[in-house]
Write a protein that holds these residues in place. Structure first.
Motif, PDB file in Angstrom:
ATOM      1  N   CYS A 150      59.064  70.576  14.789  1.00 62.26           N
ATOM      2  CA  CYS A 150      58.957  69.237  14.220  1.00 62.26           C
ATOM      3  C   CYS A 150      59.212  68.235  15.330  1.00 62.26           C
ATOM      4  O   CYS A 150      60.281  68.247  15.952  1.00 62.26           O
ATOM      5  N   LEU A 151      58.223  67.398  15.591  1.00 65.68           N
ATOM      6  CA  LEU A 151      58.359  66.396  16.638  1.00 65.68           C
ATOM      7  C   LEU A 151      59.418  65.375  16.223  1.00 65.68           C
ATOM      8  O   LEU A 151      59.407  64.896  15.088  1.00 65.68           O
ATOM      9  N   VAL A 152      60.342  65.067  17.125  1.00 66.89           N
ATOM     10  CA  VAL A 152      61.361  64.058  16.806  1.00 66.89           C
ATOM     11  C   VAL A 152      61.064  62.722  17.476  1.00 66.89           C
ATOM     12  O   VAL A 152      61.482  61.683  16.979  1.00 66.89           O
ATOM     13  N   PHE A 153      60.364  62.728  18.609  1.00 65.35           N
ATOM     14  CA  PHE A 153      59.871  61.480  19.184  1.00 65.35           C
ATOM     15  C   PHE A 153      58.764  61.776  20.175  1.00 65.35           C
ATOM     16  O   PHE A 153      58.610  62.894  20.645  1.00 65.35           O
ATOM     17  N   GLY A 154      57.965  60.729  20.455  1.00 62.09           N
ATOM     18  CA  GLY A 154      56.825  60.875  21.349  1.00 62.09           C
ATOM     19  C   GLY A 154      55.587  61.305  20.592  1.00 62.09           C
ATOM     20  O   GLY A 154      55.474  61.117  19.385  1.00 62.09           O
ATOM     21  N   ARG A 155      54.658  61.905  21.328  1.00 67.70           N
ATOM     22  CA  ARG A 155      53.430  62.465  20.766  1.00 67.70           C
ATOM     23  C   ARG A 155      53.139  63.753  21.510  1.00 67.70           C
ATOM     24  O   ARG A 155      53.501  63.888  22.681  1.00 67.70           O
TER      25      ARG A 155
END
Length: 164
Positions: A79-84
């Motif tokens: 799960c991405l928490v920040f950015g791309r």
């Protein structure tokens, strides 16, 4: 068996939780049925003759960081928490933004490219055979990539034996 990611715990025996900076949670659980509030749930087939661990870790990339085509010894939800991040696997390309999850089966090659303009990080709940305890699980498909500089940084928070 189902590996699920939710924002709330459901009382599963096999679960790991990551607290985010805002106090909210990401909960990775092994359950019999997907929770109705799951952000993502995937069926996993765990060899009953293998002792498994549920690992919680975080992968950080600087702007422009990549993870060359690689595999892992077990499945997991990220799960991405920040950015791309752009993920290429199984002939498909997907881009993810904050709090968008995805599933990787493990043995299938994956290429990951982080944002070129901002730091990027994801949290991962991954199942690995116990023989991988305390070890990096990334294995590069092309041996040449093994020698290239690695800009991503993995932080293992903990590993828990899967109870059956």
């Amino acid at each position: 068996m189902i590996l699920a990611l939710s924002r709330h715990a459901h009382g599963a025996v096999n679960a790991v939780t990551h607290a985010l900076e805002d106090g909210s949670l990401l909960v990775f659980e092994l359950v019999d049925h997907p929770p109705t509030d799951a952000l993502l749930a995937a069926e996993v087939d765990l060899d009953p003759g293998v002792e498994w661990l549920l690992r919680l870790d975080r992968i950080d990339f600087p702007p422009g960081g990549v993870a060359y085509r690689h595999t892992h010894p077990g499945p997991g939800i990220r799960c991405l928490v920040f950015g791309r991040i752009r993920i290429e696997s199984r002939g498909e390309v997907h881009e993810y933004g904050p709090f968008e999850p995805w599933f990787e089966r493990g043995p299938e090659p994956v290429f990951a490219a982080a944002s070129g303009t901002e730091p990027t990080a994801f949290v991962r709940g991954m199942l690995v055979p116990r023989e991988w305890e305390g070890k990096r699980t990334i294995r590069y498909v092309d041996p040449v990539d093994e020698e290239k500089p690695k800009l991503q940084r993995a932080t293992v928070f903990f590993e828990r034996p899967v109870e059956r």
